[in-house]
Scaffold this motif. Structure first.
Motif, PDB file in Angstrom:
ATOM      1  N   GLY A 186      -6.326 -12.034   2.764  1.00 36.39           N
ATOM      2  CA  GLY A 186      -6.876 -10.768   3.249  1.00 36.39           C
ATOM      3  C   GLY A 186      -6.279  -9.575   2.514  1.00 36.39           C
ATOM      4  N   PHE A 187      -4.981  -9.632   2.237  1.00 31.91           N
ATOM      5  CA  PHE A 187      -4.332  -8.511   1.554  1.00 31.91           C
ATOM      6  C   PHE A 187      -4.794  -8.406   0.106  1.00 31.91           C
ATOM      7  N   ALA A 188      -5.015  -9.535  -0.538  1.00 32.97           N
ATOM      8  CA  ALA A 188      -5.514  -9.518  -1.923  1.00 32.97           C
ATOM      9  C   ALA A 188      -6.897  -8.874  -1.994  1.00 32.97           C
ATOM     10  N   LYS A 189      -7.705  -9.077  -0.967  1.00 29.28           N
ATOM     11  CA  LYS A 189      -9.016  -8.421  -0.925  1.00 29.28           C
ATOM     12  C   LYS A 189      -8.858  -6.902  -0.878  1.00 29.28           C
ATOM     13  N   ASP A 190      -7.895  -6.427  -0.082  1.00 34.20           N
ATOM     14  CA  ASP A 190      -7.644  -4.983  -0.001  1.00 34.20           C
ATOM     15  C   ASP A 190      -7.157  -4.422  -1.339  1.00 34.20           C
ATOM     16  N   LEU A 191      -6.245  -5.145  -1.978  1.00 33.31           N
ATOM     17  CA  LEU A 191      -5.743  -4.701  -3.283  1.00 33.31           C
ATOM     18  C   LEU A 191      -6.861  -4.638  -4.318  1.00 33.31           C
ATOM     19  N   GLN A 192      -7.758  -5.607  -4.234  1.00 39.28           N
ATOM     20  CA  GLN A 192      -8.881  -5.639  -5.169  1.00 39.28           C
ATOM     21  C   GLN A 192      -9.733  -4.372  -5.040  1.00 39.28           C
ATOM     22  N   VAL A 193     -10.009  -3.972  -3.804  1.00 35.09           N
ATOM     23  CA  VAL A 193     -10.796  -2.754  -3.568  1.00 35.09           C
ATOM     24  C   VAL A 193     -10.032  -1.523  -4.046  1.00 35.09           C
ATOM     25  N   LEU A 194      -8.735  -1.458  -3.728  1.00 37.17           N
ATOM     26  CA  LEU A 194      -7.905  -0.335  -4.151  1.00 37.17           C
ATOM     27  C   LEU A 194      -7.924  -0.175  -5.671  1.00 37.17           C
ATOM     28  N   HIS A 195      -7.784  -1.270  -6.373  1.00 42.53           N
ATOM     29  CA  HIS A 195      -7.750  -1.222  -7.838  1.00 42.53           C
ATOM     30  C   HIS A 195      -9.111  -0.824  -8.414  1.00 42.53           C
ATOM     31  N   LYS A 196     -10.177  -1.257  -7.782  1.00 42.51           N
ATOM     32  CA  LYS A 196     -11.511  -0.859  -8.251  1.00 42.51           C
ATOM     33  C   LYS A 196     -11.754   0.632  -8.063  1.00 42.51           C
ATOM     34  N   GLU A 197     -11.045   1.234  -7.102  1.00 42.76           N
ATOM     35  CA  GLU A 197     -11.152   2.678  -6.893  1.00 42.76           C
ATOM     36  C   GLU A 197     -10.297   3.465  -7.872  1.00 42.76           C
ATOM     37  N   GLY A 198      -9.562   2.761  -8.732  1.00 39.64           N
ATOM     38  CA  GLY A 198      -8.784   3.423  -9.768  1.00 39.64           C
ATOM     39  C   GLY A 198      -7.345   3.734  -9.407  1.00 39.64           C
ATOM     40  N   TYR A 199      -6.858   3.154  -8.303  1.00 40.41           N
ATOM     41  CA  TYR A 199      -5.489   3.422  -7.855  1.00 40.41           C
ATOM     42  C   TYR A 199      -4.621   2.170  -7.960  1.00 40.41           C
ATOM     43  N   VAL A 200      -3.319   2.409  -7.997  1.00 37.73           N
ATOM     44  CA  VAL A 200      -2.308   1.362  -7.865  1.00 37.73           C
ATOM     45  C   VAL A 200      -1.419   1.760  -6.696  1.00 37.73           C
ATOM     46  N   PHE A 201      -1.077   0.806  -5.843  1.00 36.36           N
ATOM     47  CA  PHE A 201      -0.266   1.138  -4.674  1.00 36.36           C
ATOM     48  C   PHE A 201       1.103   1.668  -5.087  1.00 36.36           C
ATOM     49  N   GLY A 202       1.679   1.087  -6.119  1.00 36.84           N
ATOM     50  CA  GLY A 202       2.932   1.600  -6.662  1.00 36.84           C
ATOM     51  C   GLY A 202       4.163   1.093  -5.945  1.00 36.84           C
ATOM     52  N   ASP A 203       4.507   1.715  -4.846  1.00 37.54           N
ATOM     53  CA  ASP A 203       5.728   1.337  -4.118  1.00 37.54           C
ATOM     54  C   ASP A 203       5.411   0.275  -3.070  1.00 37.54           C
ATOM     55  N   LEU A 204       4.897  -0.846  -3.554  1.00 29.24           N
ATOM     56  CA  LEU A 204       4.540  -1.951  -2.665  1.00 29.24           C
ATOM     57  C   LEU A 204       5.804  -2.751  -2.346  1.00 29.24           C
ATOM     58  N   LYS A 205       6.210  -2.712  -1.093  1.00 33.24           N
ATOM     59  CA  LYS A 205       7.418  -3.415  -0.664  1.00 33.24           C
ATOM     60  C   LYS A 205       7.257  -3.820   0.791  1.00 33.24           C
ATOM     61  N   ILE A 206       8.115  -4.709   1.226  1.00 34.58           N
ATOM     62  CA  ILE A 206       7.957  -5.286   2.556  1.00 34.58           C
ATOM     63  C   ILE A 206       8.096  -4.232   3.652  1.00 34.58           C
ATOM     64  N   GLU A 207       8.872  -3.173   3.376  1.00 27.72           N
ATOM     65  CA  GLU A 207       9.059  -2.118   4.379  1.00 27.72           C
ATOM     66  C   GLU A 207       7.811  -1.270   4.571  1.00 27.72           C
ATOM     67  N   ASN A 208       6.888  -1.294   3.614  1.00 25.48           N
ATOM     68  CA  ASN A 208       5.654  -0.507   3.706  1.00 25.48           C
ATOM     69  C   ASN A 208       4.475  -1.314   4.225  1.00 25.48           C
ATOM     70  N   LEU A 209       4.766  -2.501   4.743  1.00 27.58           N
ATOM     71  CA  LEU A 209       3.706  -3.382   5.229  1.00 27.58           C
ATOM     72  C   LEU A 209       3.920  -3.706   6.698  1.00 27.58           C
ATOM     73  N   ILE A 210       2.831  -3.978   7.380  1.00 20.79           N
ATOM     74  CA  ILE A 210       2.896  -4.383   8.776  1.00 20.79           C
ATOM     75  C   ILE A 210       1.777  -5.379   9.048  1.00 20.79           C
ATOM     76  N   VAL A 211       2.032  -6.301   9.955  1.00 18.36           N
ATOM     77  CA  VAL A 211       1.003  -7.257  10.361  1.00 18.36           C
ATOM     78  C   VAL A 211       0.395  -6.758  11.666  1.00 18.36           C
ATOM     79  N   SER A 212      -0.832  -6.263  11.580  1.00 17.80           N
ATOM     80  CA  SER A 212      -1.507  -5.761  12.777  1.00 17.80           C
ATOM     81  C   SER A 212      -1.968  -6.930  13.639  1.00 17.80           C
ATOM     82  N   ARG A 213      -2.368  -6.623  14.857  1.00 19.30           N
ATOM     83  CA  ARG A 213      -2.758  -7.661  15.807  1.00 19.30           C
ATOM     84  C   ARG A 213      -4.269  -7.660  16.043  1.00 19.30           C
TER      85      ARG A 213
END
Length: 314
Positions: free
Chosen positions: A130-157
């Motif tokens: 699921g996260f790879a799908k989100d990254l794929q969309v982000l990259h197609k929009e011309g952006y890179v997340f950049g500071d991708l780290k475990i502290e910037n992520l959360i598992v929603s319910r």
């Protein structure tokens, strides 16, 4: 009112304090601090009966940049990238200085560490697809997340989904990455440059997974790339996941869609194996319920399969 960023002191917000917008006059009751970033702090607040996240900074230009990123995410038709933007304003502090802030959707959930500890490594594959799908969309929009780290992520319910909650490091592709964390930084491990391209995020994604296996991290040693390979081979006991991590750190995989396809292929293969084995054990319901837990190397749970079904087909 003094507004020069260079002269502004850091501001300390206390629990119970009220942040009132200078222009829109909305009031935000501080519940607790959620974390600190390179340009400011994020707080859990209540506005009316709704919980929201508020990011406050003395760097108004950086706040404006992050707001523009959130607006760009909202413009992506039919897709929800990152938290929704709610409000943008200034706060006149009692120290005589003005601080910029924006308010965004508060995404409740568990840290990735906590979620995996509670539910097992079996969930990694489904969350990563699921996260790879989100990254794929982000990259197609011309952006890179950049500071991708475990502290910037959360598992929603409901359903469980891996999401990013801080867009502070998001950078247009082709530019230099300015906000990064060493452990997740491709250049730090001598595996590439600090140029904003999809591969930078994919390397960081590999390091997020590595961090699950090494919560306290590790030093890079004299040969950083060799150290990474050794650590991955030592800790990751699921062969397809180990192969994926090695490909990501070596730059063999060029885009997030390849990550998704790789993991999806593994998921389908495991599902077929499970279906075949289940058919041969129909005579014992007890065996049917226990057998998947005995499958060596399997990293899928029934919960993970349900999540994949929701993510991919609904």
């Amino acid at each position: 009112m003094i507004t020069q960023t260079s002269k502004k002191p850091e501001i300390h917000i206390k629990k119970g304090q009220i942040i009132k917008g200078k222009w829109h006059r909305h009031r935000y009751h501080i519940v607790k601090k959620l974390g600190n970033g390179a340009i400011g702090s994020v707080y859990l607040c209540v506005n009316g009966n709704k919980q929201v996240a508020l990011k406050l900074s003395k760097q108004s230009a950086s706040i404006s940049s992050e707001v523009n990123v959130l607006k760009a995410f909202q413009a992506v038709q039919g897709y929800h990238l990152g938290p929704s933007l709610i409000d943008v304003d200034d706060y006149e502090a009692t120290n005589g200085f003005q601080y910029s802030f924006y308010v965004m959707e508060y995404i409740s959930g568990d840290t990735l560490h906590d979620f995996i500890r509670q539910n097992g490594h079996e969930w990694l594959v489904s969350l990563l697809i699921g996260f790879a799908k989100d990254l794929q969309v982000l990259h197609k929009e011309g952006y890179v997340f950049g500071d991708l780290k475990i502290e910037n992520l959360i598992v929603s319910r409901k359903p469980a989904k891996l999401k990013w909650v801080d867009v502070g490091g998001t950078t247009l592709q082709g530019r230099a990455i300015k906000e990064y964390t060493e452990f997740y930084d491709r250049a730090y491990w001598q595996c590439g440059s600090r140029k904003a391209d999809p591969g930078y995020d994919l390397f960081a994604l590999a390091m997020v997974i590595v961090r699950i296996y090494y919560p306290n991290g590790f030093s890079r040693g004299n040969n950083p790339k060799k150290t990474l390979q050794l650590k991955i081979n030592q800790a990751v006991d699921v062969d397809p996941l180990r192969r994926l991590l090695l490909m990501l750190i070596h730059g063999s995989i060029k885009d997030a869609e390849q990550v998704k396809d790789f993991l999806l292929t593994y998921f389908i293969h495991q599902k077929n194996k499970r279906d075949q084995r289940s058919a041969s054990h129909k005579r014992s319901k007890k065996q049917d319920s226990v057998y998947p837990l005995l499958e060596v190397g399997s990293i899928l749970t029934i919960g993970g399969v349900c999540y994949l079904y929701v993510t991919l087909f609904m």
